[in-house]
Design a protein around this motif. Structure first.
Motif, PDB file in Angstrom:
ATOM      1  N   THR B  27      28.910  51.656  51.565  1.00  0.00           N
ATOM      2  CA  THR B  27      29.009  52.312  50.272  1.00  0.00           C
ATOM      3  C   THR B  27      29.030  51.279  49.174  1.00  0.00           C
ATOM      4  N   SER B  28      28.604  51.688  47.998  1.00  0.00           N
ATOM      5  CA  SER B  28      28.700  50.828  46.829  1.00  0.00           C
ATOM      6  C   SER B  28      29.852  51.269  45.928  1.00  0.00           C
ATOM      7  N   GLU B  29      30.540  52.325  46.338  1.00  0.00           N
ATOM      8  CA  GLU B  29      31.646  52.837  45.541  1.00  0.00           C
ATOM      9  C   GLU B  29      32.915  52.032  45.840  1.00  0.00           C
ATOM     10  N   SER B  30      33.790  52.000  44.880  1.00  0.00           N
ATOM     11  CA  SER B  30      35.038  51.248  45.070  1.00  0.00           C
ATOM     12  C   SER B  30      36.199  52.159  45.436  1.00  0.00           C
ATOM     13  N   ASP B  31      36.056  53.416  45.093  1.00  0.00           N
ATOM     14  CA  ASP B  31      37.106  54.376  45.419  1.00  0.00           C
ATOM     15  C   ASP B  31      36.501  55.505  46.242  1.00  0.00           C
ATOM     16  N   TYR B  32      37.164  55.843  47.311  1.00  0.00           N
ATOM     17  CA  TYR B  32      36.625  56.873  48.201  1.00  0.00           C
ATOM     18  C   TYR B  32      37.722  57.251  49.181  1.00  0.00           C
ATOM     19  N   TYR B  33      37.406  58.183  50.052  1.00  0.00           N
ATOM     20  CA  TYR B  33      38.359  58.647  51.051  1.00  0.00           C
ATOM     21  C   TYR B  33      37.704  58.577  52.426  1.00  0.00           C
ATOM     22  N   LEU B  34      38.518  58.295  53.399  1.00  0.00           N
ATOM     23  CA  LEU B  34      38.038  58.214  54.778  1.00  0.00           C
ATOM     24  C   LEU B  34      38.894  59.118  55.653  1.00  0.00           C
ATOM     25  N   PHE B  35      38.256  59.715  56.635  1.00  0.00           N
ATOM     26  CA  PHE B  35      38.936  60.672  57.497  1.00  0.00           C
ATOM     27  C   PHE B  35      38.522  60.462  58.954  1.00  0.00           C
ATOM     28  N   TRP B  36      39.425  60.805  59.816  1.00  0.00           N
ATOM     29  CA  TRP B  36      39.089  60.967  61.231  1.00  0.00           C
ATOM     30  C   TRP B  36      39.334  62.439  61.594  1.00  0.00           C
ATOM     31  N   TYR B  37      38.297  63.042  62.170  1.00  0.00           N
ATOM     32  CA  TYR B  37      38.394  64.407  62.650  1.00  0.00           C
ATOM     33  C   TYR B  37      38.272  64.410  64.167  1.00  0.00           C
ATOM     34  N   LYS B  38      38.986  65.323  64.779  1.00  0.00           N
ATOM     35  CA  LYS B  38      38.945  65.516  66.226  1.00  0.00           C
ATOM     36  C   LYS B  38      38.265  66.851  66.504  1.00  0.00           C
ATOM     37  N   GLN B  39      37.337  66.820  67.461  1.00  0.00           N
ATOM     38  CA  GLN B  39      36.653  68.047  67.841  1.00  0.00           C
ATOM     39  C   GLN B  39      36.804  68.237  69.338  1.00  0.00           C
ATOM     40  N   PRO B  40      37.808  69.003  69.764  1.00  0.00           N
ATOM     41  CA  PRO B  40      38.007  69.250  71.196  1.00  0.00           C
ATOM     42  C   PRO B  40      36.929  70.199  71.719  1.00  0.00           C
ATOM     43  N   PRO B  41      36.913  70.418  73.010  1.00  0.00           N
ATOM     44  CA  PRO B  41      35.888  71.297  73.588  1.00  0.00           C
ATOM     45  C   PRO B  41      35.820  72.675  72.951  1.00  0.00           C
ATOM     46  N   SER B  42      36.901  73.142  72.353  1.00  0.00           N
ATOM     47  CA  SER B  42      36.881  74.442  71.673  1.00  0.00           C
ATOM     48  C   SER B  42      36.001  74.425  70.438  1.00  0.00           C
ATOM     49  N   ARG B  43      35.597  73.226  70.014  1.00  0.00           N
ATOM     50  CA  ARG B  43      34.629  72.983  68.951  1.00  0.00           C
ATOM     51  C   ARG B  43      35.167  72.994  67.528  1.00  0.00           C
ATOM     52  N   GLN B  44      36.379  73.483  67.277  1.00  0.00           N
ATOM     53  CA  GLN B  44      36.875  73.483  65.911  1.00  0.00           C
ATOM     54  C   GLN B  44      37.338  72.093  65.529  1.00  0.00           C
ATOM     55  N   MET B  45      36.882  71.623  64.410  1.00  0.00           N
ATOM     56  CA  MET B  45      37.246  70.280  63.964  1.00  0.00           C
ATOM     57  C   MET B  45      38.602  70.300  63.285  1.00  0.00           C
ATOM     58  N   ILE B  46      39.396  69.322  63.656  1.00  0.00           N
ATOM     59  CA  ILE B  46      40.766  69.226  63.145  1.00  0.00           C
ATOM     60  C   ILE B  46      40.939  67.863  62.508  1.00  0.00           C
ATOM     61  N   LEU B  47      41.524  67.836  61.333  1.00  0.00           N
ATOM     62  CA  LEU B  47      41.786  66.562  60.669  1.00  0.00           C
ATOM     63  C   LEU B  47      42.908  65.823  61.389  1.00  0.00           C
ATOM     64  N   VAL B  48      42.665  64.580  61.717  1.00  0.00           N
ATOM     65  CA  VAL B  48      43.648  63.758  62.412  1.00  0.00           C
ATOM     66  C   VAL B  48      44.410  62.886  61.423  1.00  0.00           C
ATOM     67  N   ILE B  49      43.661  62.217  60.559  1.00  0.00           N
ATOM     68  CA  ILE B  49      44.288  61.259  59.662  1.00  0.00           C
ATOM     69  C   ILE B  49      43.344  60.972  58.505  1.00  0.00           C
ATOM     70  N   ARG B  50      43.899  60.530  57.384  1.00  0.00           N
ATOM     71  CA  ARG B  50      43.092  60.283  56.195  1.00  0.00           C
ATOM     72  C   ARG B  50      43.600  59.035  55.493  1.00  0.00           C
ATOM     73  N   GLN B  51      42.716  58.436  54.722  1.00  0.00           N
ATOM     74  CA  GLN B  51      43.047  57.188  54.042  1.00  0.00           C
ATOM     75  C   GLN B  51      42.339  57.150  52.696  1.00  0.00           C
ATOM     76  N   GLU B  52      43.071  56.774  51.675  1.00  0.00           N
ATOM     77  CA  GLU B  52      42.458  56.554  50.369  1.00  0.00           C
ATOM     78  C   GLU B  52      42.100  55.091  50.245  1.00  0.00           C
ATOM     79  N   ALA B  53      40.935  54.792  49.746  1.00  0.00           N
ATOM     80  CA  ALA B  53      40.467  53.417  49.713  1.00  0.00           C
ATOM     81  C   ALA B  53      41.322  52.526  48.826  1.00  0.00           C
ATOM     82  N   TYR B  54      41.908  53.072  47.799  1.00  0.00           N
ATOM     83  CA  TYR B  54      42.695  52.219  46.895  1.00  0.00           C
ATOM     84  C   TYR B  54      44.088  51.935  47.435  1.00  0.00           C
TER      85      TYR B  54
END
Lengths: 114, 117
Positions: B27-54
């Motif tokens: 990315t060329s942006e200085s501020d952004y957000y990052l996430f990890w999502y988990k998708q178990p066999p049931s297929r629904q995506m669940i947010l695991v953790i998040r991080q703000e770049a700043y």
């Protein structure tokens, strides 16, 4: 805990037919999204929707696709004339306000085009 | 345009052990957000953790933590004391700060995590 729901869970259709995928976002959310995931591939953004209009769409979201929030609770994705390559899992997501604008995903609709 | 790369298509870990899943982004942006999502066999995506770049401090949620290296554009996920229920596809995702009302997520291809008993 509130959750995003999607119906149907699985839709089988013939090529050229119209399909409507339905989503009920979390009630106080304001931002709505559709993503798709072709089997074995990554999740791809299709469209975002806010204040009753599309805020951004990807190159995938061509004239065959449309979205609507007809009654203030449902959020639908319509594919007018399905193609074989539209076969995928379609995920709806919604988000509220706040810095993270965290998106909550529905369980998905598996679309199979024959 | 932003891109997210997960270089490990598959990983495996023994139950109770620790595993680290890799993610890099461009990315060329200085501020952004990052996430990890988990998708178990049931297929629904669940947010695991998040991080703000700043925020320099790495995010932690119970057994899940990240190693965020902004200069290297790296955002790895560490799962400690792995459990059988952690078995899933894990997606790394990037989000711009948002222009107007759009906050779309850009996903990596995912890492399939197997937990062996």
């Amino acid at each position: 805990e509130p959750e995003v729901t999607q119906t149907p869970s699985h839709q089988v259709t013939q090529m050229g037919q119209e399909v409507i995928l339905r989503c009920v976002p979390i009630s106080n959310h304001l931002y709505f999204y559709w993503y798709r995931q072709i089997l074995g591939q990554k999740v791809e953004f299709l469209v975002s929707f806010y204040n009753n209009e599309i805020s951004e769409k990807s190159e995938i979201f061509d004239d065959q696709f449309s979205v609507e929030r007809p009654d203030g609770s449902n959020f639908t994705l319509k594919i007018r004339s399905t193609k074989l390559e539209d076969s995928a899992m379609y995920f709806c997501a919604s988000a509220g306000t706040g810095a993270y604008n965290e998106q909550f995903f529905g369980p998905g609709t598996r679309l199979t085009v024959l | 345009a932003q891109t997210v790369t997960q270089s490990q298509p598959e990983m495996s870990v023994q139950e109770a052990e620790t595993v680290t899943l890799s993610c890099t982004y461009d990315t060329s942006e200085s501020d952004y957000y990052l996430f990890w999502y988990k998708q178990p066999p049931s297929r629904q995506m669940i947010l695991v953790i998040r991080q703000e770049a700043y925020k320099q401090q790495n995010a932690t949620e119970n057994r899940f933590s990240v190693n965020f290296q902004k200069a290297a554009k790296s955002f790895s996920l560490k799962i400690s004391d792995s459990q059988l229920g952690d078995a899933a596809m894990y997606f790394c995702a990037y989000r711009s700060p948002g222009r107007g009302s759009n906050y779309k997520l850009t996903f990596g291809k995912g890492t399939l995590l197997t937990v062996n008993p």
